[in-house]
Design a protein around this motif. Structure first.
Motif, PDB file in Angstrom:
ATOM      1  N   ARG A  43       0.855  -1.197   0.000  1.00 40.81           N
ATOM      2  CA  ARG A  43       0.000   0.000   0.000  1.00 40.81           C
ATOM      3  C   ARG A  43       0.886   1.240   0.000  1.00 40.81           C
ATOM      4  N   PHE A  44       0.368   2.314  -0.562  1.00 39.77           N
ATOM      5  CA  PHE A  44       1.176   3.532  -0.680  1.00 39.77           C
ATOM      6  C   PHE A  44       0.302   4.749  -0.409  1.00 39.77           C
ATOM      7  N   ALA A  45       0.819   5.654   0.431  1.00 40.41           N
ATOM      8  CA  ALA A  45       0.131   6.913   0.710  1.00 40.41           C
ATOM      9  C   ALA A  45       1.113   8.060   0.531  1.00 40.41           C
ATOM     10  N   LEU A  46       0.631   9.120  -0.041  1.00 42.54           N
ATOM     11  CA  LEU A  46       1.452  10.290  -0.356  1.00 42.54           C
ATOM     12  C   LEU A  46       0.744  11.544   0.148  1.00 42.54           C
ATOM     13  N   ILE A  47       1.491  12.417   0.810  1.00 44.84           N
ATOM     14  CA  ILE A  47       0.962  13.695   1.268  1.00 44.84           C
ATOM     15  C   ILE A  47       1.763  14.817   0.619  1.00 44.84           C
ATOM     16  N   VAL A  48       1.070  15.707  -0.086  1.00 49.49           N
ATOM     17  CA  VAL A  48       1.712  16.888  -0.650  1.00 49.49           C
ATOM     18  C   VAL A  48       1.841  17.931   0.466  1.00 49.49           C
ATOM     19  N   HIS A  49       3.086  18.270   0.812  1.00 42.37           N
ATOM     20  CA  HIS A  49       3.343  19.245   1.872  1.00 42.37           C
ATOM     21  C   HIS A  49       3.695  20.579   1.223  1.00 42.37           C
ATOM     22  N   HIS A  50       2.879  21.590   1.486  1.00 44.65           N
ATOM     23  CA  HIS A  50       3.050  22.894   0.857  1.00 44.65           C
ATOM     24  C   HIS A  50       4.124  23.698   1.593  1.00 44.65           C
ATOM     25  N   THR A  51       5.327  23.713   1.006  1.00 39.82           N
ATOM     26  CA  THR A  51       6.486  24.329   1.649  1.00 39.82           C
ATOM     27  C   THR A  51       7.109  25.434   0.803  1.00 39.82           C
ATOM     28  N   ASP A  52       6.472  25.783  -0.310  1.00 36.52           N
ATOM     29  CA  ASP A  52       7.097  26.688  -1.276  1.00 36.52           C
ATOM     30  C   ASP A  52       6.329  28.003  -1.377  1.00 36.52           C
ATOM     31  N   ALA A  53       6.670  28.952  -0.496  1.00 37.20           N
ATOM     32  CA  ALA A  53       5.975  30.240  -0.482  1.00 37.20           C
ATOM     33  C   ALA A  53       6.268  31.070  -1.716  1.00 37.20           C
ATOM     34  N   GLU A  54       7.416  30.849  -2.346  1.00 36.07           N
ATOM     35  CA  GLU A  54       7.793  31.648  -3.509  1.00 36.07           C
ATOM     36  C   GLU A  54       7.057  31.197  -4.760  1.00 36.07           C
ATOM     37  N   ARG A  55       7.062  29.894  -5.028  1.00 34.91           N
ATOM     38  CA  ARG A  55       6.444  29.400  -6.260  1.00 34.91           C
ATOM     39  C   ARG A  55       4.961  29.096  -6.095  1.00 34.91           C
ATOM     40  N   GLU A  56       4.526  28.868  -4.843  1.00 34.71           N
ATOM     41  CA  GLU A  56       3.104  28.599  -4.604  1.00 34.71           C
ATOM     42  C   GLU A  56       2.711  29.204  -3.269  1.00 34.71           C
ATOM     43  N   PHE A  57       2.526  28.359  -2.219  1.00 30.81           N
ATOM     44  CA  PHE A  57       2.213  28.829  -0.876  1.00 30.81           C
ATOM     45  C   PHE A  57       2.887  27.892   0.122  1.00 30.81           C
ATOM     46  N   ALA A  58       3.112  28.379   1.337  1.00 31.45           N
ATOM     47  CA  ALA A  58       3.664  27.546   2.407  1.00 31.45           C
ATOM     48  C   ALA A  58       2.696  27.558   3.583  1.00 31.45           C
ATOM     49  N   TYR A  59       2.221  26.377   3.973  1.00 30.28           N
ATOM     50  CA  TYR A  59       1.252  26.293   5.067  1.00 30.28           C
ATOM     51  C   TYR A  59       1.104  24.844   5.487  1.00 30.28           C
ATOM     52  N   ASP A  60       0.641  24.636   6.710  1.00 25.03           N
ATOM     53  CA  ASP A  60       0.250  23.305   7.170  1.00 25.03           C
ATOM     54  C   ASP A  60      -0.673  23.406   8.388  1.00 25.03           C
ATOM     55  N   ARG A  61      -0.116  23.406   9.608  1.00 26.11           N
ATOM     56  CA  ARG A  61      -0.948  23.238  10.810  1.00 26.11           C
ATOM     57  C   ARG A  61      -1.919  24.385  11.075  1.00 26.11           C
ATOM     58  N   GLN A  62      -1.521  25.617  10.828  1.00 28.70           N
ATOM     59  CA  GLN A  62      -2.333  26.763  11.217  1.00 28.70           C
ATOM     60  C   GLN A  62      -3.161  27.342  10.074  1.00 28.70           C
ATOM     61  N   SER A  63      -3.143  26.705   8.928  1.00 28.19           N
ATOM     62  CA  SER A  63      -3.835  27.268   7.771  1.00 28.19           C
ATOM     63  C   SER A  63      -5.347  27.199   7.924  1.00 28.19           C
ATOM     64  N   HIS A  64      -6.035  28.239   7.428  1.00 28.31           N
ATOM     65  CA  HIS A  64      -7.503  28.243   7.427  1.00 28.31           C
ATOM     66  C   HIS A  64      -8.044  27.419   6.259  1.00 28.31           C
ATOM     67  N   VAL A  65      -7.164  27.056   5.322  1.00 28.33           N
ATOM     68  CA  VAL A  65      -7.517  26.219   4.172  1.00 28.33           C
ATOM     69  C   VAL A  65      -6.499  25.087   4.078  1.00 28.33           C
ATOM     70  N   GLY A  66      -6.974  23.855   3.949  1.00 21.86           N
ATOM     71  CA  GLY A  66      -6.063  22.726   3.780  1.00 21.86           C
ATOM     72  C   GLY A  66      -5.190  22.452   4.991  1.00 21.86           C
TER      73      GLY A  66
END
Length: 331
Positions: free
Chosen positions: A276-299
């Motif tokens: 089995r395989f699970a993948l999580i996209v972690h948003h860490t790129d504030a310059e090219r996209e956005f950086a957020y995880d625990r405190q985000s109001h979205v996602g």
């Protein structure tokens, strides 16, 4: 053959070999490293006939969240951006909205006023923009919006803000016999008009939240399905495994998400026998996209972020694992 000729021929051979390798790299937008290797090794193990982890083609099911996993979701979910734009477009036919919340605040650009209306206000916005029309009429409206609306940060159509590495991953899995599905908290009727062109996933392989739809035969003797202002199914959190069971009928071998809303889907996929395989996209790129995880109001990514190491789920670091974020802009 002298040494100079041998050196030249060797150089040409390596150049051709490297070019061919680049041309055949199905995950060209992924940087070389642990994440890319984990994916390719899993696919190799599960598709090698006779191997211990071989999965027959009929059972090769891969499920993907959409918001934040296949396309961006900041600063607000794109479906909500669609609803807000629809209110503005419909306002001339509804003068009463000038004195009625949450529409009054929305039309005045008062975000705090809209948020102050809470779930009730958001429900009213979704009701007027998503119901009271046929499914065909709604699909046409969604197509028009995706063709004309622009993201406030990137000034590109929303349906161009899809993740190139994830599009490649979808293609790679399909090339190896996997059947790919979207399993999203977003509205199923909102996604189906555009996802096939964006991801190569046909509408019948899209599982999402849905409202009640009723059948009617019009005065022109043509049948239609009408969208009603009543929730039928919410495909988020624990609803995702329920939706997979109801609409797909097989437990996946591969799942990808990005937030706590995907936690139960990742558990449902991986906490079972076999590979089995699970993948999580972690948003860490504030310059090219956005950086957020625990405190985000979205996602918000909190519980799943803690659970990933213990479960052996792949945490994809957007900043370091992806060469590019979006496909090249269309000219």
């Amino acid at each position: 053959m002298n040494r100079v000729v041998i050196a030249v021929l060797s150089f040409l051979f390596l150049a051709v070999a490297n070019h061919a390798s680049a041309q055949t790299d199905a995950l060209a937008s992924w940087n070389e490293g642990a994440a890319k290797t984990a994916i390719t090794e899993f696919v190799s193990r599960t598709t090698q006939e006779g191997g211990a982890d071989y999965v027959i083609p009929a059972e090769r099911i891969a499920v993907f969240d959409n918001d934040g996993t296949l396309w961006s979701e900041q600063p607000i979910y794109f479906q909500l951006a669609f609803a807000l734009d629809r209110v503005k477009a419909m306002a001339p036919q509804h003068p009463e909205w000038e004195d009625t919340e949450p529409f009054k605040s929305l039309l005045a650009g008062d975000v705090k006023g809209v948020l102050a209306s809470g779930e009730k206000g958001l429900g009213e916005i979704l009701a007027v923009t998503h119901t009271g029309m046929t499914t065909d009429e709604f699909a046409d409206t969604v197509r028009e919006w995706t063709a004309t609306a622009r993201h406030p940060k990137f000034n590109r159509p929303y349906n161009e803000l899809i993740y190139q590495p994830m599009v490649e991953l979808l293609d790679y899995l399909r090339a190896n016999g996997f059947k790919t599905f979207i399993v999203s908290g977003g509205g199923v009727e909102f996604m189906r008009p555009w996802v096939e062109q964006a991801y190569g996933i046909p509408p019948e392989q899209v599982v999402g939240s849905s409202g009640v739809v009723t059948y009617e035969l019009g005065t022109d003797d043509k049948p239609a399905l009408k969208k009603e202002a009543k929730v039928e199914f919410v495909d988020d959190g624990p609803g995702k495994p329920v939706g997979i069971n109801r609409f797909i009928g097989r437990r996946p071998f591969f799942a990808a998400g990005n937030s706590d809303g995907d936690l139960q889907m990742l558990q449902w996929t991986t906490l079972n026998d076999g590979p089995r395989f699970a993948l999580i996209v972690h948003h860490t790129d504030a310059e090219r996209e956005f950086a957020y995880d625990r405190q985000s109001h979205v996602g918000t990514l909190d519980k799943a972020l803690d659970e990933a190491p213990r479960r052996g789920w792949l945490l994809v670091d957007m900043k370091t694992d992806w060469k590019v974020i979006y496909p090249a802009a269309k000219q």
